[in-house]
Design a protein around this motif. Sequence first.
Motif, PDB file in Angstrom:
ATOM      1  N   VAL A  94      54.820  14.011  -3.909  1.00 41.95           N
ATOM      2  CA  VAL A  94      53.759  14.136  -4.917  1.00 41.95           C
ATOM      3  C   VAL A  94      52.414  14.346  -4.221  1.00 41.95           C
ATOM      4  O   VAL A  94      51.607  15.173  -4.657  1.00 41.95           O
ATOM      5  N   GLY A  95      52.169  13.631  -3.142  1.00 41.99           N
ATOM      6  CA  GLY A  95      50.929  13.821  -2.381  1.00 41.99           C
ATOM      7  C   GLY A  95      50.803  15.228  -1.827  1.00 41.99           C
ATOM      8  O   GLY A  95      49.730  15.846  -1.886  1.00 41.99           O
ATOM      9  N   VAL A  96      51.898  15.750  -1.287  1.00 41.81           N
ATOM     10  CA  VAL A  96      51.888  17.131  -0.776  1.00 41.81           C
ATOM     11  C   VAL A  96      51.638  18.103  -1.914  1.00 41.81           C
ATOM     12  O   VAL A  96      50.878  19.075  -1.768  1.00 41.81           O
ATOM     13  N   THR A  97      52.247  17.856  -3.062  1.00 44.50           N
ATOM     14  CA  THR A  97      52.046  18.722  -4.235  1.00 44.50           C
ATOM     15  C   THR A  97      50.587  18.728  -4.650  1.00 44.50           C
ATOM     16  O   THR A  97      50.008  19.800  -4.908  1.00 44.50           O
ATOM     17  N   ILE A  98      49.981  17.566  -4.716  1.00 45.67           N
ATOM     18  CA  ILE A  98      48.558  17.488  -5.091  1.00 45.67           C
ATOM     19  C   ILE A  98      47.704  18.212  -4.056  1.00 45.67           C
ATOM     20  O   ILE A  98      46.799  18.979  -4.409  1.00 45.67           O
ATOM     21  N   PHE A  99      47.987  17.985  -2.786  1.00 49.77           N
ATOM     22  CA  PHE A  99      47.201  18.625  -1.730  1.00 49.77           C
ATOM     23  C   PHE A  99      47.301  20.144  -1.809  1.00 49.77           C
ATOM     24  O   PHE A  99      46.290  20.850  -1.761  1.00 49.77           O
ATOM     25  N   VAL A 100      48.495  20.665  -1.941  1.00 53.35           N
ATOM     26  CA  VAL A 100      48.683  22.120  -1.956  1.00 53.35           C
ATOM     27  C   VAL A 100      48.082  22.748  -3.212  1.00 53.35           C
ATOM     28  O   VAL A 100      47.388  23.762  -3.130  1.00 53.35           O
ATOM     29  N   TRP A 101      48.343  22.149  -4.366  1.00 56.34           N
ATOM     30  CA  TRP A 101      47.880  22.753  -5.622  1.00 56.34           C
ATOM     31  C   TRP A 101      46.381  22.633  -5.838  1.00 56.34           C
ATOM     32  O   TRP A 101      45.833  23.291  -6.725  1.00 56.34           O
ATOM     33  N   THR A 102      45.695  21.799  -5.082  1.00 54.71           N
ATOM     34  CA  THR A 102      44.236  21.692  -5.227  1.00 54.71           C
ATOM     35  C   THR A 102      43.495  22.509  -4.181  1.00 54.71           C
ATOM     36  O   THR A 102      42.266  22.467  -4.129  1.00 54.71           O
ATOM     37  N   ARG A 103      44.196  23.272  -3.370  1.00 61.92           N
ATOM     38  CA  ARG A 103      43.545  24.134  -2.372  1.00 61.92           C
ATOM     39  C   ARG A 103      42.965  25.363  -3.057  1.00 61.92           C
ATOM     40  O   ARG A 103      43.502  25.841  -4.055  1.00 61.92           O
ATOM     41  N   PRO A 104      41.853  25.877  -2.523  1.00 64.43           N
ATOM     42  CA  PRO A 104      41.210  27.032  -3.156  1.00 64.43           C
ATOM     43  C   PRO A 104      42.037  28.316  -3.117  1.00 64.43           C
ATOM     44  O   PRO A 104      41.857  29.186  -3.969  1.00 64.43           O
ATOM     45  N   PHE A 105      42.967  28.441  -2.174  1.00 62.68           N
ATOM     46  CA  PHE A 105      43.761  29.659  -2.091  1.00 62.68           C
ATOM     47  C   PHE A 105      44.891  29.714  -3.120  1.00 62.68           C
ATOM     48  O   PHE A 105      45.564  30.718  -3.257  1.00 62.68           O
ATOM     49  N   VAL A 106      45.132  28.605  -3.847  1.00 68.88           N
ATOM     50  CA  VAL A 106      46.158  28.582  -4.882  1.00 68.88           C
ATOM     51  C   VAL A 106      45.482  28.878  -6.218  1.00 68.88           C
ATOM     52  O   VAL A 106      44.616  28.137  -6.666  1.00 68.88           O
TER      53      VAL A 106
END
Length: 128
Positions: A19-31
Amino acid sequence: MMKFLELEAGYLVIGLFIVGVTIFVWTRPFVAGGKAWKKAVVFVLFGMAGFILAHYFVTTNRMENVKTWFKDGKPVICENRAIRKVAQSVIIDPKGGQKWSLEDDIFVSPLHSRPFHTARCLQYIDSK
């Protein structure tokens, strides 16, 4: 509740990491997607909860079957995580000479060096 935490604590930690990885990845500006990360987090949370609950119910069901099997005087086979090179499993026979007994969810014997949890055991069916 304690049985759930005892059996699933490792999977809960892994799930929180995912879940932490999901939050980190989905909140990046390139997504792309703006607020789509909320949907992704909810999807991953429900997915992890479903898998962990399914694992819990399958494991507790197997534990009950193993306890019933043992109480009926039939042998069970348990995973031996202490020794990985020689015997990777131990056959626990209630009629055998090692005086195995079942205390709560733990197989113990005064003649054996360590106990075995029923979550790491299966019904032993001899192929002879």
